[in-house]
Design a protein around this motif. Structure first.
Motif, PDB file in Angstrom:
ATOM      1  N   ILE A   1      -2.320   3.682   4.383  1.00 24.97           N
ATOM      2  CA  ILE A   1      -2.409   2.381   3.705  1.00 24.97           C
ATOM      3  C   ILE A   1      -1.916   1.322   4.679  1.00 24.97           C
ATOM      4  CG2 ILE A   1      -1.285   0.957   1.947  1.00 24.97           C
ATOM      5  CD1 ILE A   1      -1.261   3.166   0.095  1.00 24.97           C
ATOM      6  N   SER A   2      -2.592   0.201   4.757  1.00 29.97           N
ATOM      7  CA  SER A   2      -2.047  -0.897   5.552  1.00 29.97           C
ATOM      8  C   SER A   2      -1.898  -2.134   4.675  1.00 29.97           C
ATOM      9  CB  SER A   2      -2.919  -1.171   6.768  1.00 29.97           C
ATOM     10  OG  SER A   2      -4.269  -1.168   6.405  1.00 29.97           O
ATOM     11  N   VAL A   3      -0.892  -2.904   4.969  1.00 26.28           N
ATOM     12  CA  VAL A   3      -0.567  -4.073   4.149  1.00 26.28           C
ATOM     13  C   VAL A   3      -0.449  -5.289   5.059  1.00 26.28           C
ATOM     14  CG1 VAL A   3       1.037  -5.051   2.443  1.00 26.28           C
ATOM     15  CG2 VAL A   3       0.779  -2.566   2.614  1.00 26.28           C
ATOM     16  N   PHE A   4      -1.106  -6.394   4.649  1.00 26.90           N
ATOM     17  CA  PHE A   4      -1.010  -7.632   5.424  1.00 26.90           C
ATOM     18  C   PHE A   4       0.241  -8.392   5.013  1.00 26.90           C
ATOM     19  CE2 PHE A   4      -1.682 -12.171   5.995  1.00 26.90           C
ATOM     20  CZ  PHE A   4      -2.094 -12.217   7.317  1.00 26.90           C
ATOM     21  N   LEU A   5       1.038  -8.779   5.990  1.00 27.11           N
ATOM     22  CA  LEU A   5       2.262  -9.519   5.687  1.00 27.11           C
ATOM     23  C   LEU A   5       2.370 -10.744   6.574  1.00 27.11           C
ATOM     24  CD1 LEU A   5       4.859  -6.597   5.538  1.00 27.11           C
ATOM     25  CD2 LEU A   5       3.866  -7.827   3.613  1.00 27.11           C
ATOM     26  N   GLU A   6       2.735 -11.866   5.964  1.00 29.31           N
ATOM     27  CA  GLU A   6       3.044 -13.026   6.796  1.00 29.31           C
ATOM     28  C   GLU A   6       4.382 -12.789   7.464  1.00 29.31           C
ATOM     29  OE1 GLU A   6       2.527 -17.064   5.115  1.00 29.31           O
ATOM     30  OE2 GLU A   6       1.303 -15.996   3.657  1.00 29.31           O
ATOM     31  N   ASN A   7       4.532 -13.348   8.638  1.00 28.30           N
ATOM     32  CA  ASN A   7       5.768 -13.142   9.392  1.00 28.30           C
ATOM     33  C   ASN A   7       6.857 -14.055   8.854  1.00 28.30           C
ATOM     34  OD1 ASN A   7       7.484 -12.212  11.272  1.00 28.30           O
ATOM     35  ND2 ASN A   7       6.191 -12.666  13.038  1.00 28.30           N
ATOM     36  N   LYS A   8       7.437 -13.647   7.721  1.00 28.44           N
ATOM     37  CA  LYS A   8       8.553 -14.433   7.199  1.00 28.44           C
ATOM     38  C   LYS A   8       9.568 -13.480   6.574  1.00 28.44           C
ATOM     39  CE  LYS A   8       5.811 -15.790   3.139  1.00 28.44           C
ATOM     40  NZ  LYS A   8       5.023 -16.843   2.553  1.00 28.44           N
ATOM     41  N   SER A   9      10.801 -13.936   6.535  1.00 28.65           N
ATOM     42  CA  SER A   9      11.874 -13.010   6.177  1.00 28.65           C
ATOM     43  C   SER A   9      11.729 -12.501   4.746  1.00 28.65           C
ATOM     44  CB  SER A   9      13.234 -13.685   6.365  1.00 28.65           C
ATOM     45  OG  SER A   9      13.288 -14.840   5.573  1.00 28.65           O
ATOM     46  N   GLY A  10      12.065 -11.245   4.559  1.00 26.76           N
ATOM     47  CA  GLY A  10      12.067 -10.680   3.215  1.00 26.76           C
ATOM     48  C   GLY A  10      10.784  -9.997   2.799  1.00 26.76           C
ATOM     49  N   ARG A  11       9.721 -10.149   3.618  1.00 31.46           N
ATOM     50  CA  ARG A  11       8.449  -9.596   3.173  1.00 31.46           C
ATOM     51  C   ARG A  11       8.425  -8.063   3.189  1.00 31.46           C
ATOM     52  NH1 ARG A  11       6.279 -11.188  -0.430  1.00 31.46           N
ATOM     53  NH2 ARG A  11       4.072 -10.909   0.036  1.00 31.46           N
ATOM     54  N   ILE A  12       9.067  -7.450   4.196  1.00 39.77           N
ATOM     55  CA  ILE A  12       9.067  -5.980   4.221  1.00 39.77           C
ATOM     56  C   ILE A  12       9.878  -5.451   3.042  1.00 39.77           C
ATOM     57  CG2 ILE A  12       9.689  -3.917   5.559  1.00 39.77           C
ATOM     58  CD1 ILE A  12       9.147  -5.558   8.069  1.00 39.77           C
ATOM     59  N   ALA A  13      10.981  -6.139   2.765  1.00 36.80           N
ATOM     60  CA  ALA A  13      11.801  -5.745   1.617  1.00 36.80           C
ATOM     61  C   ALA A  13      11.001  -5.837   0.318  1.00 36.80           C
ATOM     62  CB  ALA A  13      13.044  -6.632   1.542  1.00 36.80           C
ATOM     63  N   ASP A  14      10.118  -6.852   0.239  1.00 32.56           N
ATOM     64  CA  ASP A  14       9.286  -6.975  -0.963  1.00 32.56           C
ATOM     65  C   ASP A  14       8.401  -5.742  -1.128  1.00 32.56           C
ATOM     66  OD1 ASP A  14      10.380  -9.448  -1.382  1.00 32.56           O
ATOM     67  OD2 ASP A  14       8.727 -10.541  -0.447  1.00 32.56           O
ATOM     68  N   VAL A  15       7.841  -5.280  -0.017  1.00 30.64           N
ATOM     69  CA  VAL A  15       6.963  -4.111  -0.077  1.00 30.64           C
ATOM     70  C   VAL A  15       7.761  -2.857  -0.429  1.00 30.64           C
ATOM     71  CG1 VAL A  15       5.443  -2.595   1.257  1.00 30.64           C
ATOM     72  CG2 VAL A  15       5.289  -5.078   1.536  1.00 30.64           C
ATOM     73  N   THR A  16       8.905  -2.659   0.225  1.00 28.90           N
ATOM     74  CA  THR A  16       9.692  -1.447  -0.062  1.00 28.90           C
ATOM     75  C   THR A  16      10.189  -1.462  -1.499  1.00 28.90           C
ATOM     76  OG1 THR A  16      11.598  -2.510   1.004  1.00 28.90           O
ATOM     77  CG2 THR A  16      10.355  -0.932   2.323  1.00 28.90           C
ATOM     78  N   ALA A  17      10.443  -2.665  -2.047  1.00 30.32           N
ATOM     79  CA  ALA A  17      10.876  -2.747  -3.445  1.00 30.32           C
ATOM     80  C   ALA A  17       9.760  -2.272  -4.376  1.00 30.32           C
ATOM     81  CB  ALA A  17      11.270  -4.188  -3.782  1.00 30.32           C
ATOM     82  N   VAL A  18       8.532  -2.704  -4.091  1.00 39.15           N
ATOM     83  CA  VAL A  18       7.394  -2.295  -4.925  1.00 39.15           C
ATOM     84  C   VAL A  18       7.233  -0.784  -4.874  1.00 39.15           C
ATOM     85  CG1 VAL A  18       4.863  -2.369  -5.109  1.00 39.15           C
ATOM     86  CG2 VAL A  18       6.145  -4.483  -4.692  1.00 39.15           C
ATOM     87  N   LEU A  19       7.336  -0.212  -3.656  1.00 37.93           N
ATOM     88  CA  LEU A  19       7.141   1.228  -3.495  1.00 37.93           C
ATOM     89  C   LEU A  19       8.272   2.010  -4.157  1.00 37.93           C
ATOM     90  CD1 LEU A  19       5.842   1.303   0.195  1.00 37.93           C
ATOM     91  CD2 LEU A  19       4.499   1.541  -1.911  1.00 37.93           C
ATOM     92  N   ALA A  20       9.487   1.514  -4.005  1.00 38.64           N
ATOM     93  CA  ALA A  20      10.637   2.196  -4.616  1.00 38.64           C
ATOM     94  C   ALA A  20      10.481   2.222  -6.129  1.00 38.64           C
ATOM     95  CB  ALA A  20      11.931   1.494  -4.211  1.00 38.64           C
ATOM     96  N   GLN A  21      10.090   1.078  -6.686  1.00 38.26           N
ATOM     97  CA  GLN A  21       9.962   0.969  -8.133  1.00 38.26           C
ATOM     98  C   GLN A  21       8.868   1.886  -8.664  1.00 38.26           C
ATOM     99  OE1 GLN A  21       9.508  -3.140  -9.246  1.00 38.26           O
ATOM    100  NE2 GLN A  21      11.635  -3.108  -9.987  1.00 38.26           N
ATOM    101  N   ALA A  22       7.809   2.069  -7.854  1.00 34.07           N
ATOM    102  CA  ALA A  22       6.711   2.932  -8.276  1.00 34.07           C
ATOM    103  C   ALA A  22       7.011   4.407  -7.976  1.00 34.07           C
ATOM    104  CB  ALA A  22       5.421   2.495  -7.580  1.00 34.07           C
TER     105      ALA A  22
END
Lengths: 146, 433
Positions: free
Chosen positions: A6-27
């Motif tokens: 799976i690949s995910v497009f992210l803008e280069n701004k702080s907190g975006r990777i954490a947003d993705v890991t939060a979604v995955l953790a919750q799921a």
């Protein structure tokens, strides 16, 4: 032979990777391997997870742009020259590696696993197998070693 | 100095009688030679013979930029191509440019108007003019050029770009007049400072700036940084190019419209009703002397108002207030007209792109920076960095080729472009003009 990434497009701004890991953790998704390619503006997060459809759905629900690509998981001898042997085979056959990154090994401790992205996946995988290099079945990476 | 004392200081009554005579002649010619104008007038039940006073002009239908586009490229020309000696073009909303033509006499008229403009801005035949307006299809560069030659001044046709070389020329050639877009003038000042060149030691006395909106604050900044007296010039290629109106350096209070060549009107943009002097609305022009490309009640989309009060400079021509905005969404980026719809059509030609984009305009070091934010949908997305980067580069190249303006393309996540009431906010203009 194929492994789904799976690949995910992210803008280069702080907190975006954490947003993705939060979604995955919750799921309840387990990440098997990941790599992050970044430019000054954006990044591409590439993931191998234990449940691709579920991860994809969760990410899309959170309005992230998700792509799916087939990659190959290749066994690498865990000793000096182990990776070079593989690269040498690919180089001599003039096969281009788009990108590669390391992964945990679900089976043994004496072999590492590298994820490879090839333009011509089938040809590359067949070539490696012919040269006695182990290719790990996709479902093993995805689902084993819980 | 007033270049043409007879016409520029003509008493109103005499001026208006010339206007009426020239208006009638223009209408007759346009009616006879341009099918578009003949059909419009016929549909309105008017013939040129019905126009007996200047007020009668108000009965004639407007001409819009769309009309010019519909007659692309030469449909609005009123003379055979053998009599056209010059063609200019400006960008249009769909990427189709607006094409204008000039006869030899039109070129002479334009040179006269630009000579008047340069004089009003402080230039004389003793001056050396550093002309940093772009030369080419854009009317700015060549407009100033012919005016300067008509005036008898010495012109340096330096055009736009290569700023460091421009600073060296300013230092070595000692020009006394600067003509440029106001933002480029400020950029020149900054580059000069970086190069250790002080405008205090240069010979500039006056600057004539236009082709993009600017303000009194910017005028003060330009005058302080460049050590010259700055005036505003107005024009648009559809009407003739630069030289439709000019501020006099004596008053710097509104731009004199050359009324012996153009009739200005201010209308309510929604009703089309003509507004009295002093009220703000959309500027409309009718050309009185143009041969190849007459325009009749052309809606400029520029917002201004007219001031008939006598001016201390002695000119009797009415003054328009500095343009304060547009009635449409046109942006002016480094002197180039850009419509969001043009960017959209470039994006739509790239297969993978979805119509979610936003234009961000900033001014850095006094240069306009256009950033195009494009949302990355699934079709556009790739797991490979190089593919996304080459897509960015392709869009940048297309925009440059299509619109003639440099833009930075920035890929953004979906739904990051603000949507108000379901409608995307297409333009964020952060320039403090």
């Amino acid at each position: 032979m194929r492994l789904e990434q799976i690949s995910v497009f992210l803008e280069n701004k702080s907190g975006r990777i954490a947003d993705v890991t939060a979604v995955l953790a919750q799921a309840g998704i387990n990440i098997r391997a990941l790599s992050l390619a970044d430019t000054s503006d954006f990044g591409i997060l590439r993931l191998i997870v234990d449940n691709t459809p579920k991860a994809e759905a969760a990410l899309k629900k959170n309005q992230l742009t998700v792509g799916k690509t087939d990659v190959v998981a290749v066994e690498v001898e865990d000793q000096p020259g182990g990776l070079h042997r593989i690269m040498d085979i690919l180089c001599k056959a003039d096969i281009n590696v788009e990108y590669m990154y390391a992964c945990i090994n679900p089976d043994t401790r004496d072999k590492a696993v590298m994820i490879f992205r090839f333009e011509e996946l089938e040809a590359a995988a067949r070539l490696l197998e012919k040269n006695g290099i182990g290719i790990i079945q996709g479902d093993r990476i995805n689902t084993l070693l819980k | 100095m007033i270049f043409n004392i007879e016409y520029e200081t003509m008493p109103r009554e005499a001026l208006e009688s010339i206007q009426l005579r020239r208006l009638q002649a223009t209408l007759e010619r346009a009616y006879a030679t341009v099918p578009f104008y003949r059909e419009r007038l016929q549909a309105a039940g008017i013939t040129p013979a019905n126009i007996k006073t200047l007020e009668d002009l108000q009965a004639i239908p407007f001409t819009t930029k769309q009309d010019l586009r519909d007659n692309y490229p030469f449909g609005m020309f009123a003379v055979p191509m053998t009599n056209v000696v010059r063609i200019h073009a400006s960008s249009g909303t769909t990427g189709q440019p607006t094409v204008v033509g000039y006869t030899a006499r039109d070129i002479g008229t334009w040179a006269e108007l630009m000579a008047r403009s340069l004089s009003a801005g402080g230039a004389t035949r003793e001056d050396i003019i550093h002309n940093a307006y772009g030369y080419g299809l854009f009317t700015g560069g060549l407009g100033v050029h012919y005016g300067a030659e008509k005036l008898g001044a010495s012109i340096i046709p330096v055009s736009g770009g290569n700023t460091k070389r421009q600073v060296i020329i300013m230092k070595d050639f000692g020009p006394t007049i600067l003509t440029a877009t106001p933002s480029y003038a400020l950029h020149l000042a900054e580059v000069a400072i970086e190069m250790g060149v002080s405008f205090q030691n240069l010979k500039f006395k006056y600057g004539i700036f236009g082709a993009e909106p600017w303000s009194e604050t910017m005028r003060r900044e330009i005058e302080n940084k460049l050590h010259l007296s700055a005036v505003d010039i107005y024009g648009l290629s559809e009407v003739i190019g630069p030289g439709v109106a000019i501020e006099c350096h004596e008053a710097k209070k509104g731009l004199h419209i050359f009324e012996d060549h153009f009739i200005p009107e201010i209308i309510d943009p929604s009703t089309g009703k003509v507004l009295p002097y002093g009220e703000t609305g959309e500027l409309v022009f009718t050309s009185l002397t143009k041969e190849a490309f007459p325009v009749i009640r052309y809606r400029t989309r520029d917002i201004s108002c007219l001031n008939p009060e006598p001016c201390i400079c002695g000119r009797t021509h009415v003054r328009m207030q500095r343009v304060s905005g547009r009635t449409d969404d046109m942006l002016i980026i480094r002197g180039v007209n850009v419509f969001p719809s043009q960017i959209e059509s470039v994006l739509m030609n790239v297969d993978e792109v979805e119509p979610h984009y936003q234009l961000l305009v900033d001014r850095k070091d006094n240069l306009d920076i256009l950033t195009v934010r494009v949302e990355v949908g699934e079709r556009l997305f790739s797991d490979e960095v190089k593919k996304l980067q080459s897509l960015e580069a392709k869009i940048e190249k297309d925009i440059k080729e299509y619109l003639g303006v440099s833009a930075k393309v920035k890929l953004v996540e979906p739904k990051t472009i603000a949507r108000s009431e379901g409608k995307a906010v297409r333009v964020i203009d952060n320039r403090k003009i």
